[in-house]
Design a protein around this motif. Sequence first.
Motif, PDB file in Angstrom:
ATOM      1  N   ASN A   1      64.670  40.852  31.517  1.00  0.00           N
ATOM      2  CA  ASN A   1      64.529  41.161  30.100  1.00  0.00           C
ATOM      3  C   ASN A   1      64.373  39.889  29.258  1.00  0.00           C
ATOM      4  N   ARG A   2      64.278  40.058  27.961  1.00  0.00           N
ATOM      5  CA  ARG A   2      64.054  38.927  27.052  1.00  0.00           C
ATOM      6  C   ARG A   2      65.144  37.865  27.197  1.00  0.00           C
ATOM      7  N   ARG A   3      66.384  38.292  27.300  1.00  0.00           N
ATOM      8  CA  ARG A   3      67.497  37.339  27.447  1.00  0.00           C
ATOM      9  C   ARG A   3      67.358  36.524  28.731  1.00  0.00           C
ATOM     10  N   LYS A   4      67.021  37.205  29.831  1.00  0.00           N
ATOM     11  CA  LYS A   4      66.830  36.522  31.115  1.00  0.00           C
ATOM     12  C   LYS A   4      65.625  35.582  31.044  1.00  0.00           C
ATOM     13  N   GLN A   5      64.568  36.005  30.372  1.00  0.00           N
ATOM     14  CA  GLN A   5      63.390  35.148  30.209  1.00  0.00           C
ATOM     15  C   GLN A   5      63.745  33.872  29.440  1.00  0.00           C
ATOM     16  N   GLN A   6      64.570  33.996  28.427  1.00  0.00           N
ATOM     17  CA  GLN A   6      64.983  32.822  27.654  1.00  0.00           C
ATOM     18  C   GLN A   6      65.781  31.857  28.523  1.00  0.00           C
ATOM     19  N   GLN A   7      66.690  32.395  29.326  1.00  0.00           N
ATOM     20  CA  GLN A   7      67.491  31.550  30.209  1.00  0.00           C
ATOM     21  C   GLN A   7      66.619  30.861  31.246  1.00  0.00           C
ATOM     22  N   LEU A   8      65.698  31.604  31.859  1.00  0.00           N
ATOM     23  CA  LEU A   8      64.795  31.023  32.852  1.00  0.00           C
ATOM     24  C   LEU A   8      63.891  29.965  32.222  1.00  0.00           C
ATOM     25  N   SER A   9      63.483  30.179  30.994  1.00  0.00           N
ATOM     26  CA  SER A   9      62.652  29.208  30.282  1.00  0.00           C
ATOM     27  C   SER A   9      63.399  27.888  30.097  1.00  0.00           C
ATOM     28  N   LYS A  10      64.672  27.971  29.763  1.00  0.00           N
ATOM     29  CA  LYS A  10      65.476  26.751  29.598  1.00  0.00           C
ATOM     30  C   LYS A  10      65.622  25.998  30.917  1.00  0.00           C
ATOM     31  N   VAL A  11      65.831  26.745  31.994  1.00  0.00           N
ATOM     32  CA  VAL A  11      65.932  26.115  33.324  1.00  0.00           C
ATOM     33  C   VAL A  11      64.604  25.439  33.673  1.00  0.00           C
ATOM     34  N   ALA A  12      63.495  26.118  33.416  1.00  0.00           N
ATOM     35  CA  ALA A  12      62.173  25.560  33.733  1.00  0.00           C
ATOM     36  C   ALA A  12      61.916  24.279  32.938  1.00  0.00           C
ATOM     37  N   LEU A  13      62.233  24.291  31.655  1.00  0.00           N
ATOM     38  CA  LEU A  13      62.030  23.091  30.836  1.00  0.00           C
ATOM     39  C   LEU A  13      62.909  21.940  31.312  1.00  0.00           C
ATOM     40  N   HIS A  14      64.134  22.253  31.704  1.00  0.00           N
ATOM     41  CA  HIS A  14      65.029  21.229  32.253  1.00  0.00           C
ATOM     42  C   HIS A  14      64.398  20.616  33.504  1.00  0.00           C
ATOM     43  N   PHE A  15      63.891  21.470  34.389  1.00  0.00           N
ATOM     44  CA  PHE A  15      63.256  20.990  35.625  1.00  0.00           C
ATOM     45  C   PHE A  15      62.048  20.108  35.310  1.00  0.00           C
ATOM     46  N   ILE A  16      61.197  20.569  34.423  1.00  0.00           N
ATOM     47  CA  ILE A  16      59.983  19.818  34.058  1.00  0.00           C
ATOM     48  C   ILE A  16      60.354  18.446  33.508  1.00  0.00           C
ATOM     49  N   ASN A  17      61.351  18.400  32.646  1.00  0.00           N
ATOM     50  CA  ASN A  17      61.778  17.118  32.078  1.00  0.00           C
ATOM     51  C   ASN A  17      62.423  16.220  33.129  1.00  0.00           C
ATOM     52  N   LYS A  18      63.301  16.782  33.945  1.00  0.00           N
ATOM     53  CA  LYS A  18      64.015  15.999  34.952  1.00  0.00           C
ATOM     54  C   LYS A  18      63.069  15.437  36.009  1.00  0.00           C
ATOM     55  N   HIS A  19      62.038  16.203  36.367  1.00  0.00           N
ATOM     56  CA  HIS A  19      61.130  15.808  37.441  1.00  0.00           C
ATOM     57  C   HIS A  19      59.791  15.290  36.913  1.00  0.00           C
ATOM     58  N   ASN A  20      59.736  15.019  35.617  1.00  0.00           N
ATOM     59  CA  ASN A  20      58.539  14.460  34.984  1.00  0.00           C
ATOM     60  C   ASN A  20      57.285  15.229  35.414  1.00  0.00           C
ATOM     61  N   ALA A  21      57.350  16.534  35.264  1.00  0.00           N
ATOM     62  CA  ALA A  21      56.250  17.404  35.694  1.00  0.00           C
ATOM     63  C   ALA A  21      55.439  17.914  34.503  1.00  0.00           C
ATOM     64  N   HIS A  22      55.397  17.150  33.434  1.00  0.00           N
ATOM     65  CA  HIS A  22      54.723  17.569  32.203  1.00  0.00           C
ATOM     66  C   HIS A  22      53.217  17.769  32.390  1.00  0.00           C
ATOM     67  N   ASN A  23      52.645  17.088  33.362  1.00  0.00           N
ATOM     68  CA  ASN A  23      51.197  17.150  33.550  1.00  0.00           C
ATOM     69  C   ASN A  23      50.747  18.350  34.387  1.00  0.00           C
ATOM     70  N   LEU A  24      51.691  19.128  34.899  1.00  0.00           N
ATOM     71  CA  LEU A  24      51.340  20.276  35.735  1.00  0.00           C
ATOM     72  C   LEU A  24      51.245  21.561  34.915  1.00  0.00           C
ATOM     73  N   LYS A  25      50.307  22.413  35.307  1.00  0.00           N
ATOM     74  CA  LYS A  25      50.281  23.763  34.737  1.00  0.00           C
ATOM     75  C   LYS A  25      51.498  24.481  35.312  1.00  0.00           C
ATOM     76  N   ALA A  26      52.097  25.340  34.511  1.00  0.00           N
ATOM     77  CA  ALA A  26      53.280  26.063  34.980  1.00  0.00           C
ATOM     78  C   ALA A  26      53.212  27.518  34.530  1.00  0.00           C
ATOM     79  N   ARG A  27      53.882  28.364  35.312  1.00  0.00           N
ATOM     80  CA  ARG A  27      53.962  29.776  34.929  1.00  0.00           C
ATOM     81  C   ARG A  27      55.236  30.381  35.525  1.00  0.00           C
ATOM     82  N   PHE A  28      55.548  31.567  35.039  1.00  0.00           N
ATOM     83  CA  PHE A  28      56.691  32.314  35.541  1.00  0.00           C
ATOM     84  C   PHE A  28      56.177  33.500  36.345  1.00  0.00           C
ATOM     85  N   ASP A  29      56.640  33.588  37.588  1.00  0.00           N
ATOM     86  CA  ASP A  29      56.307  34.714  38.454  1.00  0.00           C
ATOM     87  C   ASP A  29      57.581  35.478  38.760  1.00  0.00           C
TER      88      ASP A  29
END
Length: 124
Positions: A71-99
């Motif tokens: 649901n929307r709440r879970k999507q928000q939480q997963l989005s925060k985890v994804a952004l944390h990962f992207i920042n921590k692993h310097n993956a800003h240049n990659l296309k990303a999506r949620f499956d």
Amino acid sequence: MTELRQSLGKKGEDLAAAYLKKRQGYKILFRNYRCVFGEMDIIARDRDVLSFVEVKTRATGAFGKPQESVNRRKQQQLSKVALHFINKHNAHNLKARFDVVAVYLLPEEERMELIKDAFELAIT
């Protein structure tokens, strides 16, 4: 969380990871990636796309489709985890999506459904 639900979830995640790797050609990078914002079941590469994967497993049809629980709440939480990962692993240049992988472990059938690009980044 009950032991039964935990073991069902673990089995679903194991099956989903194998399915993504063998049937869909994903390269699994992390399983159960944890950070301060929560957990991502699977982080993988699907060719040139970084895929953040939520796995939902059902052993009965009584609670609706597995993917409906993202649901929307879970999507928000997963989005925060994804952004944390992207920042921590310097993956800003990659296309990303949620499956989402919906795993059905029903008495009459065992199947998986991959929903690519299941939802957009959800930050509020």
